[in-house]
Scaffold this active site. Structure first.
Site, PDB file in Angstrom:
ATOM      1  N   LYS A 117     -93.039  88.327  52.703  1.00  0.00           N
ATOM      2  CA  LYS A 117     -93.239  89.320  51.640  1.00  0.00           C
ATOM      3  C   LYS A 117     -91.939  89.416  50.852  1.00  0.00           C
ATOM      4  CE  LYS A 117     -97.044  91.860  53.624  1.00  0.00           C
ATOM      5  NZ  LYS A 117     -98.190  91.336  52.841  1.00  0.00           N
TER       6      LYS A 117
ATOM      7  N   LYS B   8    -111.275  80.543  49.555  1.00  0.00           N
ATOM      8  CA  LYS B   8    -110.622  80.259  48.274  1.00  0.00           C
ATOM      9  C   LYS B   8    -111.052  78.880  47.787  1.00  0.00           C
ATOM     10  CE  LYS B   8    -106.511  83.090  49.094  1.00  0.00           C
ATOM     11  NZ  LYS B   8    -106.354  84.074  48.032  1.00  0.00           N
TER      12      LYS B   8
ATOM     13  N   HIS C 294    -104.015  82.515  58.212  1.00  0.00           N
ATOM     14  CA  HIS C 294    -104.138  81.811  56.926  1.00  0.00           C
ATOM     15  C   HIS C 294    -103.336  80.494  56.901  1.00  0.00           C
ATOM     16  CE1 HIS C 294    -105.897  85.532  55.877  1.00  0.00           C
ATOM     17  NE2 HIS C 294    -104.811  86.168  55.489  1.00  0.00           N
TER      18      HIS C 294
ATOM     19  N   ASP D 255    -111.640  84.529  57.638  1.00  0.00           N
ATOM     20  CA  ASP D 255    -110.278  84.298  57.168  1.00  0.00           C
ATOM     21  C   ASP D 255    -110.462  84.005  55.690  1.00  0.00           C
ATOM     22  OD1 ASP D 255    -107.990  82.927  56.175  1.00  0.00           O
ATOM     23  OD2 ASP D 255    -107.343  82.598  58.232  1.00  0.00           O
ATOM     24  N   HIS D 256    -110.098  84.960  54.829  1.00  0.00           N
ATOM     25  CA  HIS D 256    -110.524  84.822  53.434  1.00  0.00           C
ATOM     26  C   HIS D 256    -109.886  83.612  52.745  1.00  0.00           C
ATOM     27  CE1 HIS D 256    -106.808  87.095  52.575  1.00  0.00           C
ATOM     28  NE2 HIS D 256    -106.891  86.646  51.340  1.00  0.00           N
TER      29      HIS D 256
ATOM     30  N   GLU E  18     -95.432  85.884  49.018  1.00  0.00           N
ATOM     31  CA  GLU E  18     -95.907  87.029  48.229  1.00  0.00           C
ATOM     32  C   GLU E  18     -94.709  87.729  47.611  1.00  0.00           C
ATOM     33  OE1 GLU E  18     -99.348  89.272  50.115  1.00  0.00           O
ATOM     34  OE2 GLU E  18     -98.187  88.626  51.841  1.00  0.00           O
TER      35      GLU E  18
ATOM     36  N   ARG F 184    -117.071 107.805  59.326  1.00  0.00           N
ATOM     37  CA  ARG F 184    -117.046 109.094  60.033  1.00  0.00           C
ATOM     38  C   ARG F 184    -117.239 110.266  59.096  1.00  0.00           C
ATOM     39  NH1 ARG F 184    -111.295 108.126  62.610  1.00  0.00           N
ATOM     40  NH2 ARG F 184    -111.011 107.739  60.380  1.00  0.00           N
TER      41      ARG F 184
END
Ligand code: NDP
Ligand code: BG6
Length: 510
Positions: A360, A205, A263, A200-201, A239, A62
């Site tokens: 997390k 991997k 994931h 989905d990264h 994480e 934008r």
């Protein structure tokens, strides 16, 4: 010493050198994901000479940004986030064909300008150029972007040139079953399924792909890969970071939507699926859908635990609790940790619990799949005295310290017969060197050549939401009732331990 040129990933990628002339258009080009992952991925593909000779990058957003300024922003992203240092010649090749178009996501005229810009690129290239649209915006604007791609003819199907355009869509693919179905219907109204690449990264991997190789390129595992020999499976995606600057997104999402539904469940599907007939996109995705459909409905009160991190210590530093973080409601009902016990009702897995957890602010960043085998029968080595017998456990370390290890019991040297668990390990970095490509490199390239193997199919996303939507609705109706807490820097709440101890298991310390 490993030879980086012989890295198996790069050798695998060499088949991609035939990617057709392409213009990659990134919607949300001024955003976080673009800077941290997408631009560095494109730079590294250029470094490895894996981009087509006729490659163009167009940012869309934008804010009006002159081409020169966008090139400077992109160059800084490479300097800040690429796994390799900025090389002026390599970046120069990308920068020479990098431009920016400004416009709203719901603004028809903006898409007309984009269409004219792409037509101009195609004209100067003198040949057909495929468009790969990467939607890297918040989900609130997925819908107008898809509609405008259709209305402006850029969606491809309307031109009868389906091969000429593809779309990569970022997670989350909906926030429950109904919205996932609506998103899929919207995508289908503009694109054919084979033009759609849901990222989905985790599937990009290296170690996740290695899971398939380990399972299906070695004959020692398959005979054991079932309820006769496997006792339980634990999948951990932990994480150490907190919510960081993503409070706005995370408050609407939470751990189940952010990590487990996609994931962690993908890791489950790849671990538990039947061998596909081939390594082709549809064969692999059919098997993933099949096994996800065989997962039994989650028992809402006894199969799941959720929690928020409280103040604690991470990496020797005092950190605030989730409710004290900037941008988080003091009475937030968003979970930062979730643990689920799943059962798969099929011939292979009946009776084998699959434990999934993610959170997390856990003690460290670690993702692993641990397959625990049954204890050997008989009592020739008792569980007492000098005998320290562990269950054989095969663990796939997804990250960090990527590799594979197997816990065996061995005799302690000496005149007495004593046993001790020992670990047999394979480490990627030791065998192949450590400069492993990032997930986004592989996935962007796969999308460019139209290979959907490592992407989520529409029915797969819906099957996963079918599993988790009742739990999400249950948690929503419960508000804060049943929300446990765990100190930052710990492995999660006691409620999650109970999911396992009730079955005679305990969480591993990965
Ligand atoms: P950002 O919040 O950084 O937004 C990206 C861009 O979208 C912004 O630069 C802005 O561009 C535009 N934008 C932001 N908010 C709005 C809004 N409310 N309405 C319209 N446009 C808006 O997002 P990320 O880059 O973090 O994420 C992009 C996508 O990728 C999301 O779907 C996210 O879920 C997903 N994702 C992100 C990850 C990450 O680590 N960041 C990890 C995995 C997935 P402009 O103002 O120029 O139009
Ligand atoms: C993203 C989540 O999909 O994955 C983030 O939105 C999370 O919350 C990230 O931090 C983890 O990815 P990785 O590759 O760092 O394990």
């Amino acid at each position: 010493m490993a030879d980086p040129e012989r890295h198996p990933f790069l050798q695998g990628l060499s088949k991609h050198r035939g990617a057709p002339p392409t213009v990659v258009v990134i919607f949300g080009a001024s955003g976080d994901l673009t800077a941290r992952k997408l631009i560095p991925a494109i730079y590294n593909l250029s470094f490895d000479n894996l981009l087509p000779a006729d490659f163009h990058l167009v940012g869309y957003g934008r804010k009006p940004i002159p081409d020169e300024e966008f090139r400077a922003i992109a160059s800084k992203a490479v300097a800040d986030f690429s796994r390799r240092e900025l090389d002026a010649e390599v970046w120069g090749r990308v920068a020479a064909n990098t431009t920016y178009v400004s416009g709203g996501y719901d603004e028809k005229a903006g898409f007309e300008r984009l269409a004219a810009h792409i037509a101009e690129i195609e004209k100067s290239a003198g040949s057909q150029v495929q468009s790969l649209f990467y939607i890297s915006t918040p989900p609130s604007v997925f819908s107008p972007i898809i509609q405008n791609l259709g209305a402006s003819g850029l969606g491809g199907r309307y031109l009868g040139k389906a091969h000429q355009s593809k779309v990569i869509i970022e997670k989350p693919f909906g926030r429950d079953l109904a919205s996932a179905r609506a998103l899929n219907a919207e995508l289908r109204s503009v694109f054919d399924e084979n033009q759609v690449f849901r990222i989905d990264h985790y599937l990009g991997k290296e170690t996740v792909q290695d899971l398939l190789v380990q399972r299906f390129a070695n004959s020692i595992f398959e005979p054991l890969w079932n309820r006769n020999y496997i006792d339980s499976v634990q999948i951990t995606v932990a994480e150490d970071q907190g919510v960081g600057t993503r409070a706005g997104y995370y408050e609407q999402s939470g751990c189940l939507r952010d990590m487990i539904q996609n994931h962690t469940t993908q890791l489950l599907a790849l671990t538990a699926m039947e061998p596909p007939g081939s390594f082709e996109a549809e064969a692999l995705r059919d098997e993933k859908v099949k096994v996800l459909r065989a997962v039994e409905a989650i028992s809402l009160d006894t199969d799941a635990a959720r929690a928020q991190y409280a103040a604690g210590m991470t990496a020797g530093k005092a950190v605030p609790g989730y409710l004290e973080e900037a941008g988080i409601a003091p009475d937030s009902t968003t979970e930062t940790y979730a643990a689920i016990r799943l059962s798969i009702n099929n011939w292979r897995w009946q009776g084998v619990p699959f434990y999934l957890r993610s959170g997390k602010r856990m003690p460290r960043r670690v993702s692993e799949i641990a397959v625990q085998f049954k204890r050997p029968p008989g009592t020739i080595f008792p569980h007492t005295g000098g005998f320290d017998l562990a269950a054989n456990t095969l663990s796939f370390q997804i990250q960090p310290d990527e590799g594979l290890s197997l816990i065996l019991n061995a005799k302690v040297p000496g005149l007495e017969t004593r046993t001790q668990p020992v670990k047999m390990s394979f480490r990627y970095a030791t065998t192949f060197g450590s400069n492993t490509p990032e997930a986004y490199e592989r996935l962007v390239l796969d999308a460019m050549i139209g290979d959907g193997t490592l992407f989520i199919r529409g029915d797969e996303a819906e099957t996963s939401w079918t599993l988790y939507t009742p739990l999400l609705e249950h948690w929503q109706s419960q508000g804060r009732t049943g929300m446990a807490s765990y100190p930052a820097g710990s492995w999660g709440p006691e409620a999650a331990d109970l999911l396992l101890t009730s079955r005679g298991h305990t969480w591993r310390q990965p």
